[in-house]
Design a protein around this motif. Structure first.
Motif, PDB file in Angstrom:
ATOM      1  N   LEU A  18       0.835  -1.198   0.000  1.00 41.44           N
ATOM      2  CA  LEU A  18       0.000   0.000   0.000  1.00 41.44           C
ATOM      3  C   LEU A  18       0.873   1.254   0.000  1.00 41.44           C
ATOM      4  O   LEU A  18       1.963   1.254   0.569  1.00 41.44           O
ATOM      5  N   PRO A  19       0.377   2.314  -0.662  1.00 37.35           N
ATOM      6  CA  PRO A  19       1.157   3.557  -0.640  1.00 37.35           C
ATOM      7  C   PRO A  19       0.993   4.262   0.699  1.00 37.35           C
ATOM      8  O   PRO A  19      -0.091   4.232   1.287  1.00 37.35           O
ATOM      9  N   THR A  20       2.065   4.846   1.212  1.00 36.62           N
ATOM     10  CA  THR A  20       1.956   5.764   2.352  1.00 36.62           C
ATOM     11  C   THR A  20       2.662   7.053   1.938  1.00 36.62           C
ATOM     12  O   THR A  20       3.189   7.137   0.823  1.00 36.62           O
ATOM     13  N   GLU A  21       2.699   8.034   2.811  1.00 37.21           N
ATOM     14  CA  GLU A  21       3.360   9.286   2.439  1.00 37.21           C
ATOM     15  C   GLU A  21       4.882   9.162   2.489  1.00 37.21           C
ATOM     16  O   GLU A  21       5.587  10.015   1.959  1.00 37.21           O
ATOM     17  N   THR A  22       5.406   8.079   3.100  1.00 38.75           N
ATOM     18  CA  THR A  22       6.869   7.920   3.162  1.00 38.75           C
ATOM     19  C   THR A  22       7.352   7.019   2.027  1.00 38.75           C
ATOM     20  O   THR A  22       7.966   7.487   1.082  1.00 38.75           O
ATOM     21  N   VAL A  23       7.076   5.710   2.154  1.00 34.77           N
ATOM     22  CA  VAL A  23       7.409   4.747   1.100  1.00 34.77           C
ATOM     23  C   VAL A  23       6.242   3.758   1.019  1.00 34.77           C
ATOM     24  O   VAL A  23       5.337   3.801   1.845  1.00 34.77           O
ATOM     25  N   TYR A  24       6.256   2.847   0.047  1.00 26.98           N
ATOM     26  CA  TYR A  24       5.226   1.806  -0.002  1.00 26.98           C
ATOM     27  C   TYR A  24       5.463   0.806   1.139  1.00 26.98           C
ATOM     28  O   TYR A  24       6.603   0.417   1.411  1.00 26.98           O
ATOM     29  N   GLY A  25       4.371   0.409   1.793  1.00 26.33           N
ATOM     30  CA  GLY A  25       4.472  -0.579   2.860  1.00 26.33           C
ATOM     31  C   GLY A  25       3.919  -1.913   2.401  1.00 26.33           C
ATOM     32  O   GLY A  25       3.117  -1.984   1.464  1.00 26.33           O
ATOM     33  N   LEU A  26       4.379  -3.004   3.061  1.00 26.42           N
ATOM     34  CA  LEU A  26       3.814  -4.330   2.791  1.00 26.42           C
ATOM     35  C   LEU A  26       2.980  -4.716   4.005  1.00 26.42           C
ATOM     36  O   LEU A  26       3.523  -5.057   5.061  1.00 26.42           O
ATOM     37  N   GLY A  27       1.648  -4.611   3.860  1.00 21.31           N
ATOM     38  CA  GLY A  27       0.758  -4.738   5.010  1.00 21.31           C
ATOM     39  C   GLY A  27       0.238  -6.141   5.219  1.00 21.31           C
ATOM     40  O   GLY A  27       0.005  -6.900   4.273  1.00 21.31           O
ATOM     41  N   GLY A  28       0.038  -6.475   6.492  1.00 19.37           N
ATOM     42  CA  GLY A  28      -0.597  -7.730   6.882  1.00 19.37           C
ATOM     43  C   GLY A  28      -1.240  -7.552   8.248  1.00 19.37           C
ATOM     44  O   GLY A  28      -0.839  -6.661   9.010  1.00 19.37           O
ATOM     45  N   ASN A  29      -2.242  -8.380   8.544  1.00 16.21           N
ATOM     46  CA  ASN A  29      -2.943  -8.330   9.832  1.00 16.21           C
ATOM     47  C   ASN A  29      -1.952  -8.517  10.985  1.00 16.21           C
ATOM     48  O   ASN A  29      -1.383  -9.595  11.150  1.00 16.21           O
ATOM     49  N   ALA A  30      -1.791  -7.472  11.800  1.00 15.31           N
ATOM     50  CA  ALA A  30      -0.777  -7.511  12.869  1.00 15.31           C
ATOM     51  C   ALA A  30      -1.157  -8.470  13.987  1.00 15.31           C
ATOM     52  O   ALA A  30      -0.332  -8.800  14.832  1.00 15.31           O
ATOM     53  N   GLU A  31      -2.423  -8.916  14.005  1.00 19.33           N
ATOM     54  CA  GLU A  31      -2.847  -9.836  15.074  1.00 19.33           C
ATOM     55  C   GLU A  31      -2.721 -11.293  14.632  1.00 19.33           C
ATOM     56  O   GLU A  31      -3.049 -12.203  15.387  1.00 19.33           O
ATOM     57  N   SER A  32      -2.281 -11.520  13.411  1.00 20.63           N
ATOM     58  CA  SER A  32      -2.226 -12.876  12.872  1.00 20.63           C
ATOM     59  C   SER A  32      -0.780 -13.327  12.616  1.00 20.63           C
ATOM     60  O   SER A  32      -0.065 -12.726  11.810  1.00 20.63           O
ATOM     61  N   ASP A  33      -0.387 -14.403  13.292  1.00 22.90           N
ATOM     62  CA  ASP A  33       0.945 -14.976  13.034  1.00 22.90           C
ATOM     63  C   ASP A  33       1.100 -15.362  11.567  1.00 22.90           C
ATOM     64  O   ASP A  33       2.157 -15.199  10.972  1.00 22.90           O
ATOM     65  N   GLU A  34       0.002 -15.890  11.012  1.00 25.08           N
ATOM     66  CA  GLU A  34       0.045 -16.364   9.621  1.00 25.08           C
ATOM     67  C   GLU A  34       0.352 -15.194   8.674  1.00 25.08           C
ATOM     68  O   GLU A  34       1.235 -15.287   7.816  1.00 25.08           O
ATOM     69  N   GLY A  37      -1.214  -8.555  -3.688  1.00 19.55           N
ATOM     70  CA  GLY A  37      -1.483  -7.414  -4.562  1.00 19.55           C
ATOM     71  C   GLY A  37      -0.809  -6.152  -4.111  1.00 19.55           C
ATOM     72  O   GLY A  37      -0.194  -6.102  -3.040  1.00 19.55           O
ATOM     73  N   VAL A  38      -0.909  -5.132  -4.979  1.00 15.27           N
ATOM     74  CA  VAL A  38      -0.391  -3.807  -4.628  1.00 15.27           C
ATOM     75  C   VAL A  38      -1.430  -2.763  -5.017  1.00 15.27           C
ATOM     76  O   VAL A  38      -1.976  -2.797  -6.120  1.00 15.27           O
ATOM     77  N   LEU A  39      -1.717  -1.876  -4.066  1.00 15.10           N
ATOM     78  CA  LEU A  39      -2.568  -0.722  -4.357  1.00 15.10           C
ATOM     79  C   LEU A  39      -1.653   0.350  -4.923  1.00 15.10           C
ATOM     80  O   LEU A  39      -0.771   0.860  -4.218  1.00 15.10           O
ATOM     81  N   ASP A  40      -1.828   0.663  -6.203  1.00 14.16           N
ATOM     82  CA  ASP A  40      -0.960   1.638  -6.853  1.00 14.16           C
ATOM     83  C   ASP A  40      -1.595   3.020  -6.742  1.00 14.16           C
ATOM     84  O   ASP A  40      -2.532   3.349  -7.453  1.00 14.16           O
ATOM     85  N   GLY A  41      -1.074   3.811  -5.813  1.00 15.74           N
ATOM     86  CA  GLY A  41      -1.604   5.169  -5.611  1.00 15.74           C
ATOM     87  C   GLY A  41      -0.624   6.223  -6.091  1.00 15.74           C
ATOM     88  O   GLY A  41      -0.665   7.355  -5.628  1.00 15.74           O
ATOM     89  N   GLY A  42       0.277   5.841  -6.998  1.00 17.50           N
ATOM     90  CA  GLY A  42       1.255   6.801  -7.521  1.00 17.50           C
ATOM     91  C   GLY A  42       2.490   6.897  -6.629  1.00 17.50           C
ATOM     92  O   GLY A  42       2.652   6.122  -5.689  1.00 17.50           O
ATOM     93  N   ALA A  43       3.355   7.846  -6.966  1.00 18.53           N
ATOM     94  CA  ALA A  43       4.612   7.990  -6.223  1.00 18.53           C
ATOM     95  C   ALA A  43       4.337   8.521  -4.820  1.00 18.53           C
ATOM     96  O   ALA A  43       3.412   9.305  -4.607  1.00 18.53           O
ATOM     97  N   THR A  44       5.155   8.064  -3.848  1.00 19.01           N
ATOM     98  CA  THR A  44       4.999   8.546  -2.471  1.00 19.01           C
ATOM     99  C   THR A  44       5.607   9.949  -2.361  1.00 19.01           C
ATOM    100  O   THR A  44       6.281  10.408  -3.276  1.00 19.01           O
ATOM    101  N   GLY A  45       5.397  10.610  -1.233  1.00 16.04           N
ATOM    102  CA  GLY A  45       5.823  12.007  -1.123  1.00 16.04           C
ATOM    103  C   GLY A  45       7.153  12.216  -0.425  1.00 16.04           C
ATOM    104  O   GLY A  45       8.130  12.653  -1.033  1.00 16.04           O
TER     105      GLY A  45
END
Ligand code: AMP
Ligand code: MG
Length: 347
Positions: free
Chosen positions: A36-52, A174-182
């Protein structure tokens, strides 16, 4: 694995109900990982409550398991679920900088977050990103999301969806492409668990900005002294490295050019990392401008893209100018030092 590419215009209304965002949120709820895009760099997100889910992040990136992840939230109310207390300094910093490029370390409540996400520490790093797509995704999935940068471990962090795909295509849902980060460099990490706040990693929010809000702020000794053990486990690893060896050069442009010429005479293909102001002074095989020296935030924004570009240009060696070690320049130099493995040639 098929990696979905969801293009999203960050300026459209009602992003929380955007079909791409909803699709990505559904994958997160099923404990898959998405970038996912953030204002810093793209992050790789996952459910923080799930070991899997968290295990999938570490596998996709090839990240060492002792390097904990930053937990991303969209609402401060989420904190009380997994944080024991919010110290006053942290509250002031959140008021001033959230959403934004500031990560705060809190004492952790046990038994809620995946132990893998916090690498078994008694503390947890949390941030609220300032990006409409990231916030919409976090709200829609309703979960705390663990998200390191969405690159292969060791490589420059991704500031465009293409960078994510270069490293992780086929390895993530997948990747959410929201353009270049800031901002272009990662968040500042500040530890608020022990009285006076301590910066563990310099980043998008400067020490001066923090001090204007909470008074005295210290810096982890490891930021100055390479032999000290960093309090942020991730700071000990080599990072951001292009394929070719990178040398920082302290001295005049003439001196840097003499290093280039010497290596070219040896038959090497030489790259120079410079700025728009200085570009015309050099003769080399590949000369890349990384923003404008007069506005250091443009250097931060372009840094990782520039480092990645040298890989496409197949250079054998890279010489880089250095930058003033103040304001956002502190974060730039911290990343450049890591990319160079601290190799510095002084005139
Ligand atoms: P990244 O997500 O790759 O930008 O890295 C996150 C940074 O935050 C790494 O340097 C981690 O070691 C650091 N970090 C995450 N959680 C903690 C924590 N609980 N205490 C100290 N540092 C942390
Ligand atoms: Mg990273």
């Amino acid at each position: 694995m098929n990696t979905n590419i969801w293009k999203v215009d960050k300026y459209v209304d009602n992003l929380e109900n955007n079909p791409q965002v909803v699709d990505a949120a559904n994958f997160l709820r099923e404990n898959e990982v998405v970038a996912l895009p953030t204002e810093t760099v793209y992050g790789l997100g996952g459910n923080a409550e799930s070991d899997e889910a968290v295990a999938k992040i570490f596998v996709a990136k090839g990240r060492p398991s002792d390097n904990p992840l930053i937990i991303h939230i969209a609402d401060r109310k989420q904190l009380s679920r997994f944080v024991t207390e919010v110290p006053q300094t942290a509250a002031k910093l959140m008021d001033a900088f959230w959403p934004g490029p500031l990560t705060i370390i809190f004492k952790k409540k046990d038994g809620i977050l995946s132990e893998k996400a916090t690498a078994g520490l008694a503390t947890v790093a949390v941030r609220m990103p300032d990006h409409p797509v990231a916030l919409a995704l976090l709200k829609t999935c309703g979960l705390p999301i663990a998200a390191p940068s969405a690159n292969s471990s060791g490589k420059p962090s991704p500031t465009k969806a293409e960078h994510v795909l270069d490293d992780l295509n086929g390895k993530i849902a997948g990747v959410l492409d929201g353009g270049a980060t800031g901002v272009g460099v990662e968040s500042t990490v500040v530890d608020c668990t022990e009285g006076i706040p301590v910066i563990l990693r310099p980043g998008g929010v400067t020490r001066e900005q923090l001090e204007a809000v909470v008074g005295e702020v210290r810096e982890d000794a490891a930021l100055k002294d390479q032999s000290a053990r960093p309090k942020a486990p991730g700071m000990k690893y080599r990072h951001y490295a292009p394929n070719a060896p990178l040398y920082m050069v302290s001295g005049t442009k003439k001196f840097l050019q003499s290093l280039v010429s010497e290596k070219q005479q040896e038959g090497l293909r030489v790259g120079v990392l410079t700025t728009e102001e200085n570009h015309r002074f050099y003769k080399a095989d590949v000369i890349l401008s990384c923003g404008r020296r007069a506005e250091l935030q443009t250097v931060a924004a372009a840094l990782y893209d520039t480092l990645r570009s040298f890989n496409q240009d197949n250079v054998d060696i890279i010489f880089s100018e250095i930058f003033p070690n103040e304001g956002v320049g502190h974060a730039i130099m911290n990343r450049l030092q890591k990319a160079a493995g601290h190799k510095l040639i002084s005139e």
